[in-house]
Design an enzyme around this catalytic site. Structure first.
Site, PDB file in Angstrom:
ATOM      1  N   HIS A  68      30.199  25.973  10.362  1.00  0.00           N
ATOM      2  CA  HIS A  68      29.162  26.279  10.319  1.00  0.00           C
ATOM      3  C   HIS A  68      28.504  24.925  10.163  1.00  0.00           C
ATOM      4  O   HIS A  68      28.587  24.238   9.221  1.00  0.00           O
ATOM      5  CB  HIS A  68      28.741  27.017   9.090  1.00  0.00           C
ATOM      6  CG  HIS A  68      27.193  27.293   8.809  1.00  0.00           C
ATOM      7  ND1 HIS A  68      26.486  28.298   9.162  1.00  0.00           N
ATOM      8  CD2 HIS A  68      26.343  26.380   8.235  1.00  0.00           C
ATOM      9  CE1 HIS A  68      25.364  28.457   8.892  1.00  0.00           C
ATOM     10  NE2 HIS A  68      25.207  27.058   8.287  1.00  0.00           N
ATOM     11  N   ASP A 122      28.620  36.808  15.068  1.00  0.00           N
ATOM     12  CA  ASP A 122      28.157  36.233  13.741  1.00  0.00           C
ATOM     13  C   ASP A 122      27.577  37.599  13.202  1.00  0.00           C
ATOM     14  O   ASP A 122      26.476  37.606  12.484  1.00  0.00           O
ATOM     15  CB  ASP A 122      27.109  35.154  13.838  1.00  0.00           C
ATOM     16  CG  ASP A 122      26.957  34.788  12.409  1.00  0.00           C
ATOM     17  OD1 ASP A 122      27.402  35.205  11.433  1.00  0.00           O
ATOM     18  OD2 ASP A 122      25.732  34.017  12.196  1.00  0.00           O
ATOM     19  N   HIS A 174      33.854  35.818  14.788  1.00  0.00           N
ATOM     20  CA  HIS A 174      32.780  35.670  13.288  1.00  0.00           C
ATOM     21  C   HIS A 174      32.186  36.669  13.166  1.00  0.00           C
ATOM     22  O   HIS A 174      31.196  37.269  13.759  1.00  0.00           O
ATOM     23  CB  HIS A 174      31.943  34.467  14.305  1.00  0.00           C
ATOM     24  CG  HIS A 174      31.115  33.839  13.306  1.00  0.00           C
ATOM     25  ND1 HIS A 174      30.636  32.504  13.406  1.00  0.00           N
ATOM     26  CD2 HIS A 174      30.683  34.152  12.041  1.00  0.00           C
ATOM     27  CE1 HIS A 174      29.883  32.105  12.523  1.00  0.00           C
ATOM     28  NE2 HIS A 174      29.879  33.335  11.409  1.00  0.00           N
ATOM     29  N   HIS A 219      28.372  29.493  16.054  1.00  0.00           N
ATOM     30  CA  HIS A 219      27.152  29.818  16.610  1.00  0.00           C
ATOM     31  C   HIS A 219      26.007  28.685  17.162  1.00  0.00           C
ATOM     32  O   HIS A 219      25.296  28.392  16.400  1.00  0.00           O
ATOM     33  CB  HIS A 219      26.521  30.391  15.611  1.00  0.00           C
ATOM     34  CG  HIS A 219      26.688  30.283  14.195  1.00  0.00           C
ATOM     35  ND1 HIS A 219      26.429  28.924  13.607  1.00  0.00           N
ATOM     36  CD2 HIS A 219      26.900  30.939  12.985  1.00  0.00           C
ATOM     37  CE1 HIS A 219      26.465  28.918  12.418  1.00  0.00           C
ATOM     38  NE2 HIS A 219      26.869  30.128  11.978  1.00  0.00           N
ATOM     39  N   HIS A 236      31.308  39.058   9.526  1.00  0.00           N
ATOM     40  CA  HIS A 236      31.177  38.894   7.852  1.00  0.00           C
ATOM     41  C   HIS A 236      31.516  40.413   7.412  1.00  0.00           C
ATOM     42  O   HIS A 236      30.669  41.346   7.852  1.00  0.00           O
ATOM     43  CB  HIS A 236      29.733  38.518   7.529  1.00  0.00           C
ATOM     44  CG  HIS A 236      29.550  37.036   7.792  1.00  0.00           C
ATOM     45  ND1 HIS A 236      29.704  36.171   6.954  1.00  0.00           N
ATOM     46  CD2 HIS A 236      29.095  36.508   8.990  1.00  0.00           C
ATOM     47  CE1 HIS A 236      29.412  35.015   7.646  1.00  0.00           C
ATOM     48  NE2 HIS A 236      28.695  35.162   8.666  1.00  0.00           N
ATOM     49  N   ASN A 254      33.206  34.067   3.133  1.00  0.00           N
ATOM     50  CA  ASN A 254      31.882  33.928   2.120  1.00  0.00           C
ATOM     51  C   ASN A 254      32.031  35.446   1.219  1.00  0.00           C
ATOM     52  O   ASN A 254      31.058  36.219   1.638  1.00  0.00           O
ATOM     53  CB  ASN A 254      30.753  33.715   2.767  1.00  0.00           C
ATOM     54  CG  ASN A 254      30.081  34.641   3.756  1.00  0.00           C
ATOM     55  OD1 ASN A 254      30.847  35.506   4.216  1.00  0.00           O
ATOM     56  ND2 ASN A 254      28.789  34.685   4.154  1.00  0.00           N
ATOM     57  N   PHE A 268      19.638  35.503   5.211  1.00  0.00           N
ATOM     58  CA  PHE A 268      19.803  35.171   6.598  1.00  0.00           C
ATOM     59  C   PHE A 268      20.822  36.196   7.274  1.00  0.00           C
ATOM     60  O   PHE A 268      21.859  36.482   6.710  1.00  0.00           O
ATOM     61  CB  PHE A 268      20.399  33.710   6.602  1.00  0.00           C
ATOM     62  CG  PHE A 268      19.372  32.397   6.385  1.00  0.00           C
ATOM     63  CD1 PHE A 268      18.596  32.240   7.425  1.00  0.00           C
ATOM     64  CD2 PHE A 268      19.424  31.917   5.478  1.00  0.00           C
ATOM     65  CE1 PHE A 268      17.648  31.031   7.138  1.00  0.00           C
ATOM     66  CE2 PHE A 268      18.596  30.898   4.895  1.00  0.00           C
ATOM     67  CZ  PHE A 268      17.499  30.422   6.103  1.00  0.00           C
ATOM     68  N   GLY A 269      20.580  36.409   8.465  1.00  0.00           N
ATOM     69  CA  GLY A 269      21.753  37.264   9.363  1.00  0.00           C
ATOM     70  C   GLY A 269      21.261  38.590   9.639  1.00  0.00           C
ATOM     71  O   GLY A 269      20.387  39.091   9.335  1.00  0.00           O
TER      72      GLY A 269
END
EC number: 3.5.2.3
Length: 426
Positions: free
Chosen positions: A177, A303, A58, A230, A60, A92, A321-322
């Site tokens: 998700h 994540d 996971h 998550h 990004h 994404n 977010f993140g």
């Protein structure tokens, strides 16, 4: 060829044994008490742990389309520094890998620039968050690792059920998700103590757990491998535990920050503490720890979600977010749980290596003769303070800034190549 000299390896019983490790032609050629060779390069691993390279399903990477946040190059450099040799990139991006053409382009970029192995996800729906399914067969042929609309829950049960049937026919996983948009209510943090104190809109536990409950029943009907991203709530843990007992093919991951922190740790309205799912209650965190130990939760995934400074150094209502996680996961988890004797070292290593590999049938995650030479060398005595200025990732967004941890990766080998060596320039 490399010889890792005077290191330690974990045996099946979780005991440390003094061993040398020979890497040749991208494989672990030999593990022995002492190895002497006349050629190749010697790597001094004296007193350090030699372990399988970590696996993170996971991550990004943001490229294409979000290169101001992260690139495949910077993200994989960060992965190598964190001891990760296999990472799975979320879809994404702009464009979304929802077609064979986009996936082929992404694979070419990965081959050109990645420092470690990158296995890219394809989306479940076109453009993410629509009701139109992608061409599953074509995307599998193009090398998709699995299918996910990560960041967006698949809202319609019929859409998810059809996706699961198509994935099952191809022996591919649906990775979710889990978030029911009708239950988010514009929330930016957990619907609990902190939200009430700060006057912020909260995201309730049921936004996650209701969708997981729906999906495990759909997965049972479709015969699909369903993986929960998550996981963050006690209700979600209960649903997954019950589903596993019923024989449903469901797996789940948990992120380091949800194991270490809860809503009561948030110091104030600071965007660097905003993530999705949010930091939950103490009771939720306790349920996650229990679920990991009893096997309800299968493994740990970061994540890793990098953002530019201007997207995070703002109040929570405006922040993205993140948080990032690749470069700090092991030291944080080792410090908080192994050094405190809550976990064994073998448990932590397994949750970061062999467990994700087994869940997704990956031929990685073990240190043994004949295995791919994906290796991390860990200095379990090294103490350092988390400083985002030292990150290889473009993202500096972490709530752990200033925390001193013990136990850090000092070298990483990916398919036998030295891709990170402590002290070398970025």
């Amino acid at each position: 060829m490399y010889v890792l000299k005077n290191g330690q390896v974990l045996n099946e019983s979780g005991e440390l044994e003094n061993k040398d490790v020979l890497i040749q032609n991208g494989k672990v050629n030999l593990i022995a008490d002492s190895i002497e060779v006349t050629s190749g390069e010697e790597f001094d691993a004296t007193g350090k742990l030699i372990a399988p390279g970590f696996i993170d399903v996971h991550v990004h990477l943001r490229e294409p389309g979000g290169e101001h946040k992260e690139t495949i190059l910077t993200g994989t450099k960060a992965a190598a520094r964190g001891g990760y040799t296999t990472i799975c990139s979320m879809p994404n991006t702009k464009p979304v890998p929802d077609s064979k053409e986009v996936m082929n382009s992404l694979q070419a970029k990965i081959k050109e620039t990645a420092e470690v192995r990158v296995l890219p996800y394809a989306s479940i729906t076109t453009s993410l968050g629509t009701d139109e399914l992608v061409d599953f067969e074509a995307l599998k042929e193009a090398g998709a690792f699995a299918f996910t609309d990560d960041g967006v829950g698949v809202q319609l049960a019929g859409t998810m059920y059809e996706a699961m049937k198509r994935a099952a026919a191809l022996d591919m996983a649906i990775v979710a998700h889990c978030e029911d948009n009708s239950l988010i209510y514009g929330g930016v943090v957990h619907d609990g103590i902190f939200a009430e104190k700060e006057g912020l809109k909260g995201i309730p536990n049921i936004a996650e757990s209701v969708q997981i409950a729906r999906d495990v029943l759909l997965a049972e009907a479709a015969g699909c491998h369903y993986h929960v991203c998550h996981i963050s709530t006690k209700e979600s843990v209960r649903v997954v535990r019950d589903a596993k007992r019923a024989g449903i093919r469901v797996t789940a991951e948990v992120s380091p920050h949800h194991l270490i922190l809860d809503e009561e740790d948030i110091p104030g309205n600071d965007g660097n503490w905003k993530m999705n799912p949010p930091l939950r209650s103490k009771e939720d965190r306790a349920a996650l720890l229990e679920g990991l130990l009893d096997g309800t939760i299968d493994f740990i995934a970061t994540d890793h979600a990098p953002h530019a400074a201007e997207e995070k150094n703002v109040p929570m209502e405006q922040a993205a977010f993140g948080i990032v996680g690749l470069e700090t996961a092991f030291p944080l988890l080792y410090t908080h749980f192994v050094k405190t004797n809550e976990w064994t070292l073998k448990q932590l290593i397994d949750w970061m290596t062999v467990k994700p590999a087994e869940c997704f049938k990956l031929p990685y995650g073990k240190l043994e003769e004949g295995a791919v030479a994906d290796i991390v060398v860990l200095d379990l005595e090294k103490e350092a303070t988390i400083d985002p200025a030292t990150f290889y990732s473009k993202g500096k967004n972490t709530p752990f800034v200033g925390e001193t941890c013990i136990g850090w990766p000092v070298a990483t080998f990916a398919e036998g190549e030295l891709v990170y060596n402590e002290g070398e320039n970025k």
